[in-house]
Design a protein around this motif. Structure first.
Motif, mmCIF file in Angstrom:
data_model
loop_
_atom_site.group_PDB
_atom_site.id
_atom_site.type_symbol
_atom_site.label_atom_id
_atom_site.label_comp_id
_atom_site.label_asym_id
_atom_site.label_seq_id
_atom_site.Cartn_x
_atom_site.Cartn_y
_atom_site.Cartn_z
ATOM 1 N N ASP A 1 -24.833 15.945 -19.411
ATOM 2 C CA ASP A 1 -25.750 17.030 -19.759
ATOM 3 C C ASP A 1 -26.716 16.636 -20.873
ATOM 4 O OD1 ASP A 1 -24.492 18.524 -17.901
ATOM 5 O OD2 ASP A 1 -23.190 19.608 -19.319
ATOM 6 N N THR A 2 -26.497 15.439 -21.430
ATOM 7 C CA THR A 2 -27.322 15.032 -22.570
ATOM 8 C C THR A 2 -28.702 14.585 -22.118
ATOM 9 O OG1 THR A 2 -25.363 14.341 -23.756
ATOM 10 C CG2 THR A 2 -27.449 13.439 -24.522
ATOM 11 N N LYS A 3 -29.671 14.928 -22.899
ATOM 12 C CA LYS A 3 -31.045 14.541 -22.594
ATOM 13 C C LYS A 3 -31.163 13.016 -22.529
ATOM 14 C CE LYS A 3 -35.716 15.298 -24.312
ATOM 15 N NZ LYS A 3 -36.513 15.782 -25.428
ATOM 16 N N ALA A 4 -31.974 12.536 -21.631
ATOM 17 C CA ALA A 4 -32.313 11.125 -21.480
ATOM 18 C C ALA A 4 -31.188 10.287 -20.891
ATOM 19 C CB ALA A 4 -32.770 10.503 -22.798
ATOM 20 N N VAL A 5 -30.035 10.893 -20.583
ATOM 21 C CA VAL A 5 -28.980 10.138 -19.924
ATOM 22 C C VAL A 5 -29.182 10.290 -18.425
ATOM 23 C CG1 VAL A 5 -26.500 9.981 -19.497
ATOM 24 C CG2 VAL A 5 -27.372 10.414 -21.814
ATOM 25 N N SER A 6 -29.394 9.173 -17.744
ATOM 26 C CA SER A 6 -29.702 9.288 -16.321
ATOM 27 C C SER A 6 -28.476 9.107 -15.441
ATOM 28 C CB SER A 6 -30.777 8.278 -15.931
ATOM 29 O OG SER A 6 -30.375 6.988 -16.305
ATOM 30 N N LYS A 7 -27.466 8.436 -15.951
ATOM 31 C CA LYS A 7 -26.267 8.277 -15.134
ATOM 32 C C LYS A 7 -25.069 8.064 -16.051
ATOM 33 C CE LYS A 7 -25.256 4.643 -12.489
ATOM 34 N NZ LYS A 7 -25.532 3.658 -11.453
ATOM 35 N N VAL A 8 -23.947 8.644 -15.678
ATOM 36 C CA VAL A 8 -22.726 8.492 -16.460
ATOM 37 C C VAL A 8 -21.657 7.891 -15.563
ATOM 38 C CG1 VAL A 8 -20.941 9.684 -17.765
ATOM 39 C CG2 VAL A 8 -23.315 10.498 -17.838
ATOM 40 N N THR A 9 -21.037 6.864 -16.010
ATOM 41 C CA THR A 9 -19.936 6.271 -15.267
ATOM 42 C C THR A 9 -18.701 6.324 -16.163
ATOM 43 O OG1 THR A 9 -21.485 4.785 -14.198
ATOM 44 C CG2 THR A 9 -19.152 4.235 -14.024
ATOM 45 N N ALA A 10 -17.668 7.001 -15.711
ATOM 46 C CA ALA A 10 -16.479 7.145 -16.550
ATOM 47 C C ALA A 10 -15.328 6.335 -15.970
ATOM 48 C CB ALA A 10 -16.092 8.615 -16.649
ATOM 49 N N LEU A 11 -14.726 5.525 -16.789
ATOM 50 C CA LEU A 11 -13.611 4.673 -16.353
ATOM 51 C C LEU A 11 -12.519 4.731 -17.421
ATOM 52 C CD1 LEU A 11 -15.554 1.487 -15.188
ATOM 53 C CD2 LEU A 11 -14.418 3.147 -13.689
ATOM 54 N N TRP A 12 -11.229 4.641 -16.926
ATOM 55 C CA TRP A 12 -10.140 4.425 -17.885
ATOM 56 C C TRP A 12 -9.812 2.950 -17.849
ATOM 57 C CZ3 TRP A 12 -10.444 8.698 -14.776
ATOM 58 C CH2 TRP A 12 -10.323 9.959 -15.387
ATOM 59 N N GLU A 13 -9.566 2.398 -18.967
ATOM 60 C CA GLU A 13 -9.289 0.962 -18.967
ATOM 61 C C GLU A 13 -8.006 0.677 -19.714
ATOM 62 O OE1 GLU A 13 -12.852 -0.706 -20.586
ATOM 63 O OE2 GLU A 13 -14.030 -0.211 -18.804
ATOM 64 N N GLY A 14 -7.269 -0.270 -19.206
ATOM 65 C CA GLY A 14 -6.037 -0.677 -19.865
ATOM 66 C C GLY A 14 -5.713 -2.099 -19.445
ATOM 67 N N TYR A 15 -4.520 -2.579 -19.871
ATOM 68 C CA TYR A 15 -4.142 -3.944 -19.538
ATOM 69 C C TYR A 15 -2.756 -3.952 -18.916
ATOM 70 C CZ TYR A 15 -8.025 -6.641 -21.239
ATOM 71 O OH TYR A 15 -9.250 -7.221 -21.371
ATOM 72 N N LEU A 16 -2.581 -4.904 -18.017
ATOM 73 C CA LEU A 16 -1.270 -5.098 -17.395
ATOM 74 C C LEU A 16 -0.767 -6.481 -17.751
ATOM 75 C CD1 LEU A 16 -2.165 -3.799 -13.823
ATOM 76 C CD2 LEU A 16 -0.722 -2.613 -15.493
ATOM 77 N N GLY A 17 0.537 -6.579 -18.011
ATOM 78 C CA GLY A 17 1.104 -7.891 -18.310
ATOM 79 C C GLY A 17 2.303 -8.137 -17.397
ATOM 80 N N ASP A 18 2.695 -9.418 -17.266
ATOM 81 C CA ASP A 18 3.816 -9.704 -16.344
ATOM 82 C C ASP A 18 5.164 -9.612 -17.047
ATOM 83 O OD1 ASP A 18 3.537 -11.905 -17.899
ATOM 84 O OD2 ASP A 18 3.695 -13.363 -16.255
ATOM 85 N N SER A 19 5.147 -9.434 -18.354
ATOM 86 C CA SER A 19 6.406 -9.164 -19.045
ATOM 87 C C SER A 19 6.109 -8.231 -20.200
ATOM 88 C CB SER A 19 7.060 -10.472 -19.538
ATOM 89 O OG SER A 19 6.140 -11.148 -20.372
ATOM 90 N N SER A 20 7.123 -7.805 -20.898
ATOM 91 C CA SER A 20 6.942 -6.770 -21.906
ATOM 92 C C SER A 20 5.950 -7.186 -22.990
ATOM 93 C CB SER A 20 8.283 -6.443 -22.561
ATOM 94 O OG SER A 20 8.065 -5.592 -23.670
ATOM 95 N N TRP A 21 5.073 -6.243 -23.375
ATOM 96 C CA TRP A 21 4.113 -6.497 -24.443
ATOM 97 C C TRP A 21 4.835 -6.552 -25.782
ATOM 98 C CZ3 TRP A 21 -1.052 -7.413 -23.558
ATOM 99 C CH2 TRP A 21 -1.488 -7.206 -22.234
ATOM 100 N N ASN A 22 6.092 -6.040 -25.779
ATOM 101 C CA ASN A 22 6.848 -6.026 -27.026
ATOM 102 C C ASN A 22 7.650 -7.290 -27.220
ATOM 103 O OD1 ASN A 22 5.882 -3.522 -27.755
ATOM 104 N ND2 ASN A 22 7.440 -2.491 -26.468
ATOM 105 N N SER A 23 7.696 -8.142 -26.175
ATOM 106 C CA SER A 23 8.464 -9.382 -26.314
ATOM 107 C C SER A 23 7.782 -10.286 -27.336
ATOM 108 C CB SER A 23 8.570 -10.086 -24.969
ATOM 109 O OG SER A 23 7.271 -10.462 -24.544
ATOM 110 N N GLU A 24 8.527 -11.314 -27.701
ATOM 111 C CA GLU A 24 8.052 -12.116 -28.830
ATOM 112 C C GLU A 24 6.677 -12.744 -28.584
ATOM 113 O OE1 GLU A 24 9.788 -15.672 -31.562
ATOM 114 O OE2 GLU A 24 11.158 -14.566 -30.253
ATOM 115 N N ASN A 25 6.498 -13.297 -27.394
ATOM 116 C CA ASN A 25 5.238 -13.990 -27.129
ATOM 117 C C ASN A 25 4.258 -13.181 -26.285
ATOM 118 O OD1 ASN A 25 6.011 -16.343 -28.504
ATOM 119 N ND2 ASN A 25 7.262 -16.930 -26.743
ATOM 120 N N GLY A 26 4.718 -11.990 -25.915
ATOM 121 C CA GLY A 26 3.840 -11.210 -25.059
ATOM 122 C C GLY A 26 3.864 -11.767 -23.657
#
Lengths: 174, 779, 229
Positions: free
Chosen positions: B477-502
């Motif tokens: 709805d904001t002036k001068a904005v012609s297009k809005v693209t909304a995305l959620w972004e995150g990361y996936l890992g093959d083992s726990s992010w809490n492990s020692e080396n990630g």
């Protein structure tokens, strides 16, 4: 220098005694060489003989110093001619030229004319000498140069005198 | 040799300097202006290090992050501070929200008390900006009441935009956002000043380039009116002064101009200092008080400048014997030799060569080598030019009469001609090199960001907890904005992010509606509930490897607190898709999910990002989006992308430089005119006799033009050659691709040529006046 | 009238004022082809102004100057310049040679101004320098020759276009008498042999003695000395 013409010129302003003439001459022109009475009387008798002057009157007592002279018309013409004729350019003629200029001033004639005439005459001589010098040999050249330098000195004097005529007139007539 | 005699002779010279009537005055004033400019630049130069130092110290003193390993505990001596920087048009605004937690909370530098909530203390420049007519959009973003100004000690420059605003509940932002608890400002162990080496190089080159032509000008100026002075000196010799005395008198004349120049220079400096307080260069501005030359250096300048003027005069007189009946120049100088003249620029290049490629990567340039090298190269011009003029002019063939007159004159006095042009050549060469350097560095600074402008120019991170869709709608709805693209972004890992080396493998997770996903990948078909894996590119190609049905992947936790792993099991039958350079300039890798495919547990672990396309045809287009972003999240600073960063800072500095060079050129032009007129007057008799036997005025005018144009043409050619070479070397030094900025080369050369034309045109009226036959009369 | 028939250049009743100074007040002049006329007079008398008027360098305030049947005073500046280039020659006292040009280039200059090709102009120049006995100076610059030699070069330059009138303003003013006379000898000889008229302004009688006729200027008025007697 022609004493006859000079005395005649002095008479133009009016008749004078021989004694007066001598005094006037000495005062204007004879600074270094005053006239003798004899010169005055012999000149005056020559002028009388030629009819250029006449005796205006004789005072009592006789003797030449008592005669009063006046100039005749022929005398005036003679002075006129003399003044108009340029002197032959030759060394040391300033005194004659000077006399002529002063006389012209005294008699209210055009002194510049006298100087110009003389100047033309001088330059004519110089041209002739220059021509001779051009065609002549070395000795000729030296001789001509000597004359040329003298004439040039005269000419310079003529120019100087011409430039100072007014001053001279004031001094002479005073 | 008694001191009294020295001072008497010098004093006599000083008197002569101003005794030359109108012309003498003009000469003295021109010399003084030249010297004055030099002095002002020198004083500014001596002040720059201290200015940079003060700036750096202030910067260090207001640093607002904890330098200890741990944040201090809350107490009555602590303060919570959060960054609230923003950008308005092209200017960055330094913003801080502050919340003192006790009576002894540390005050930021420049503040006398804390602003209450809703109040703010602003820098003078920001105050002015807020009050300006076109700043409504900024006022909307900074809706606080201005209750005071930040003192000089809290700012690093007069033009800095900054504010401190009072706030509450900042502590809740200490996670995730930039809020910090402090018990003191500043770096307890201030770092050494560390100037950008490229900036330092620019400063050095600017100084050298501005100083050199002035120095050359001074050298030429003290020789103004040389011939007349020579005659005067000869007259002095005639009445019994000896050679040494005359030289001292000449030195005194030169010193007069230099002393007057010192006074003018101080005035110029003081004025320049005030002006410097109101300009901003490369985002850097200074307070006039920063520009405080150290007394020792200032004293050095005050002594060195008149001394230099005297030395130049004595040097110029070394080949001259002043005799009572005139000046004798020692026999015609031997043919100029090239080899030692080449040594100067070659030496300069040799000094610069070792620094090639040091640029951005490994740091410092040796200041002495840089200045020395640049000076040698520029001085080299003054050495090469006389040789060049002599050689070329010696070979010039016949032409028309005007040409012949000019060429013959130049052949006879090529030294004088070259000396007159030296200043212009040095100025032009220096300016060309500098313009090239600026253009090159400028190019590097405004390099394309590679963003596909058809898609997005701005990215806003949606704060945690804010609903993505609603937020996106706000932007839409904001002036001068012609297009809005909304995305959620995150990361996936093959083992726990809490492990020692990630995790060993990790990849991106992008969630969005089908139209949004199509912005980042080529999707054959898409409906809600679909999942895709991207081929990615060289940076993020782990996706396909992780696409093993049944494999458990760990979703990266957000913030620091949560430690429980959230897992997602890769289902079978995920379609492979080709990623495209979309909203960002890189190809995404990893997995794409439509919203309903995202495990509910993961919803909190992805961050909403909103990509905006802005219609730049709307004035202040970006400001509307920024304001919306501010309303959504006051502490968010939207990321701006654009194809080339419009960097007006360099444009101003470049036009400033152009103006500066033009001024130097004009000054030199004025001196050219003076010496031109002087020469003409000296030739008055000759010129009139030439006119008497029927020479056309046009011919004489043309010969004057040729006489100036030939040496200037050669000078400009040399200047272009040297300038471009020097510019190329400087660019190599900064590791910037070498490109010749023809526009500035031509504009500088054009300026030089224009000066010649101007001088010729201005000297024409006096020339024509001299050409009147009356000139024959006065003898 | 005062201008005798057959004169090449004749002026009548010339007036010229420079500000309040009357330089010419009714001056007259005439010269025949091949004639050498000296103009003399004290300094400041207006003799140089007379020469400048006669040569078309200066336009008189009033009066007429007829050159070869044409009125000079009403001619355009360009036309007069052209006349000076092609039919007049000039010699001045000093400072007239371009110091940067060699002697032969200086002599060739008037020809070059008339559009003669350089080679040909310099050939002609050299032949004139030969007549004035300075052909050995061709490659030297004016600064490297003596005053007398320089003046002879200047004379060669004034004659190189075979002009019909040469205007010489104090041509020997800066020379000693020996050198001065030599210059005059060569000038008048060369002029006579080419039947070039010479207007010779001088204040030296011995220089004027090389003329055929003399005119004296005093207070802006001229006087033909031939008609005095």
């Amino acid at each position: 220098m022609s004493i006859g013409h000079t005395l005649l010129g002095l008479l133009e302003s009016g008749p004078r005694h021989g004694y007066d003439l001598k005094r006037a001459f000495d005062e204007k022109f004879g600074h270094d060489r005053p006239l003798h009475y004899g010169q005055v009387y012999s000149t005056m008798s020559r002028l009388l003989k030629h009819g250029l002057v006449e005796v205006d009157g004789i005072e009592a007592g006789g003797g030449p110093e008592r005669k009063r002279y006046a100039i005749t018309d022929a005398g005036i013409t003679d002075v006129e001619q003399w003044l108009a004729t340029p002197e032959k350019p030759e060394p040391y003629l300033q005194s004659t030229l000077y006399t002529k200029v002063v006389l012209a001033l005294l008699t209210h004639r055009d002194a510049a004319d006298i100087l110009d005439t003389q100047r033309a005459e001088h330059l004519r001589s110089m041209r002739i000498l220059t021509d001779r010098k051009r065609s002549g040999d070395f000795a000729d050249q030296l001789i001509c140069d000597h004359a040329l330098f003298h004439l040039e000195a005269d000419l310079r004097w003529l120019e100087l005198a011409a430039a100072r005529l007014d001053k001279l007139k004031a001094a002479v007539i005073a | 040799m008694s001191l009294r005699q020295w001072s008497r002779d010098l004093g006599l010279g000083v008197r002569f300097a101003f005794a030359g009537g109108r012309e003498g005055w003009i000469r003295a004033v021109l010399t003084a202006v030249g010297v004055g400019l030099g002095v002002a630049v020198l004083l500014l130069t001596t002040a720059v290090p201290s200015a940079m130092g003060v700036r750096h110290d202030r910067e260090q003193a207001r640093l607002d992050w904890p330098f200890g390993s741990e944040q201090p505990a809350k107490g009555d001596d602590t303060l919570v501070i959060a960054q609230a920087d923003t950008t308005f048009r092209d200017k960055d605004v330094r913003g801080r929200l502050v919340e003192p937690e006790g009576s002894r909370a540390p005050l930021p530098p420049g503040l006398s008390r804390f602003p209450a909530e809703g109040d703010m203390v602003v820098s003078p420049a920001l105050k002015e900006l807020l009050a300006a007519d076109g700043s409504a959009l900024l006022r909307e973003r900074l809706p606080y009441r201005v209750v005071g100004t930040i003192g000089e000690s809290g700012l690093v420059g007069s033009q800095e935009l900054a504010y401190y605003s009072g706030s509450t509940d900042l502590a809740s932002h200490m996670e995730g956002y930039g809020a910090t608890r402090l018990n003191e400002f500043g770096n307890p162990n201030p770092s050494k000043e560390d100037t950008d080496p490229v900036l330092l190089l620019l400063i050095l080159v600017v100084i050298v380039v501005l100083l050199m032509p002035v120095a050359v000008f001074i050298a030429a100026a003290v020789r103004f009116g040389g011939e007349r002075r020579d005659r005067r000196l000869a007259a002095l010799r005639l009445i019994g002064s000896d050679g040494r005395m005359t030289r001292r008198i000449a030195a005194g004349e030169a010193m007069a101009g230099a002393l007057l120049g010192l006074v003018l220079g101080t005035v110029f400096f003081l004025v320049g200092r005030q002006v410097a307080g109101s300009v901003e260069v490369m985002g850097i501005s200074v307070w006039p008080s920063y520009l405080d030359p150290s007394p020792a250096l200032a004293a050095l300048v005050a002594l060195a400048v008149p001394a230099a003027a005297v030395l130049v005069t004595l040097f110029a007189l070394r080949g001259v014997v002043i005799e009572p009946l005139g000046v004798v120049r020692t026999a015609k100088p031997a043919r100029r030799r090239l080899w030692w003249r080449l040594l100067l620029p070659l030496g300069g290049f040799a000094m610069l060569y070792p620094m090639i490629g040091q640029g951005q990567t490994n740091g410092d340039f040796n200041q002495y080598l840089v200045s020395g090298g640049v000076i040698l190269i520029l001085v080299g011009i003054t050495a090469l030019l006389p040789w060049l003029v002599e050689t070329v002019v010696g070979r010039l063939g016949s032409g028309g009469v005007a040409w012949q007159l000019a060429v013959r004159r130049l052949q006879l006095s090529s030294g004088t001609a070259a000396r007159m042009v030296n200043g212009i050549a040095v100025a032009v060469a220096g300016a060309i090199a500098l313009q090239m350097l600026f253009a090159g560095v400028d190019g590097a600074y405004t390099e394309a960001t590679g963003q596909d402008l058809t898609r997005a120019q701005m990215q806003v991170r949606v704060p945690d907890g804010a609903p993505l869709a609603a937020t996106a709608q706000k932007f839409a709805d904001t002036k001068a904005v012609s297009k809005v693209t909304a995305l959620w972004e995150g990361y996936l890992g093959d083992s726990s992010w809490n492990s020692e080396n990630g995790p060993n493998l990790s990849t991106e997770l992008t969630v969005g509606a089908c139209p949004a996903l199509r912005e980042v990948a080529k999707l054959p078909s898409c409906k809600d509930g679909d999942m895709f894996v991207l081929d990615g590119d060289e940076y993020s190609a782990d996706g396909p490897q992780m696409n093993k049905p049944g494999k458990k992947l760990y979703i990266e936790p957000s913030g620091s607190g949560e430690s429980q792993d959230v897992l997602w099991t890769v289902p079978a039958g995920i379609t492979e898709a080709h990623s495209v350079k979309g909203l960002t300039d890189f190809k995404r890798g990893g997995f794409l999910m439509t919203p309903s495919a995202l495990p509910a547990a993961a919803e909190k672990l992805v961050t909403g990002q909103i990509y905006l396309s802005i219609d730049e045809s709307v004035p202040d287009a970006y400001e509307y989006a920024r304001n919306t972003a501010f309303h959504v999240a006051p502490l968010a600073d939207p990321m701006m992308w654009s194809s080339t960063r419009q960097d007006t800072k360099f444009t101003t500095i470049r036009s400033g430089l152009l103006v500066g060079s033009a001024c130097v050129l004009l000054l030199i032009g004025a001196s050219l005119l003076v010496s031109q007129l002087e020469q003409l007057r000296e030739r008055r008799k000759l010129l009139s006799s030439l006119v008497a036997f029927g020479t056309r005025r046009r011919t004489l005018g043309l010969s004057v033009l040729w006489q100036t144009a030939i040496p200037i043409g050669l000078g400009l050619l040399l200047a272009m050659g040297v300038g471009i070479t020097l510019g190329a070397i400087l660019l190599k030094m900064t590791d910037t691709p070498v490109g010749v900025d023809w526009a500035s080369v031509l504009s500088m050369t054009g300026c030089g040529a224009a000066v010649v034309l101007l001088v010729t045109v201005l000297s024409l009226p006096p020339l024509l006046k001299l050409l009147r036959p009356d000139g024959l009369r006065t003898e | 009238m005062n201008a005798p028939g057959g004169s090449l250049l004749a002026a009548e009743n010339l007036h010229k004022a420079y500000g309040p100074t009357m330089a010419l007040a009714g001056a007259e002049f005439s010269i025949h082809p091949g004639e050498v006329v000296a103009v003399m007079g004290p300094s400041g008398s207006g003799k140089s102004t007379l020469l400048h008027c006669l040569a078309g360098i200066v336009t008189p305030d009033s009066g007429s100057i007829m050159y070869d049947g044409r009125e000079l005073a009403t001619m355009s500046d360009a036309r007069r310049s052209e006349l000076r280039r092609s039919e007049f020659g000039f010699v001045f006292q000093f400072g007239q040679l371009v110091p940067e040009l060699t002697c032969v280039e200086n002599v060739a200059l008037p020809l070059r101004l008339n559009g003669t090709p350089r080679k040909q102009a310099e050939r002609t120049a050299l032949s004139w320098m030969e007549r004035l006995e300075v052909d050995d100076l061709g490659k030297k610059r004016p600064g490297e020759v003596s005053g007398g030699q320089g003046q002879r070069v200047a004379v060669a330059r004034s004659l190189v276009t075979s002009p019909r009138v040469v205007f010489a303003d104090e041509p020997t003013g800066a020379l000693d008498s020996l050198n001065g006379e030599r210059v005059m000898e060569l000038l008048t000889e060369a002029a006579r042999s080419a039947s070039t008229a010479v207007v010779l302004v001088t204040h030296e009688a011995r220089v004027a003695a090389y003329s055929d006729r003399e005119i004296v200027v005093r207070d802006g008025k001229s006087r033909d000395m031939e008609r005095v007697i």
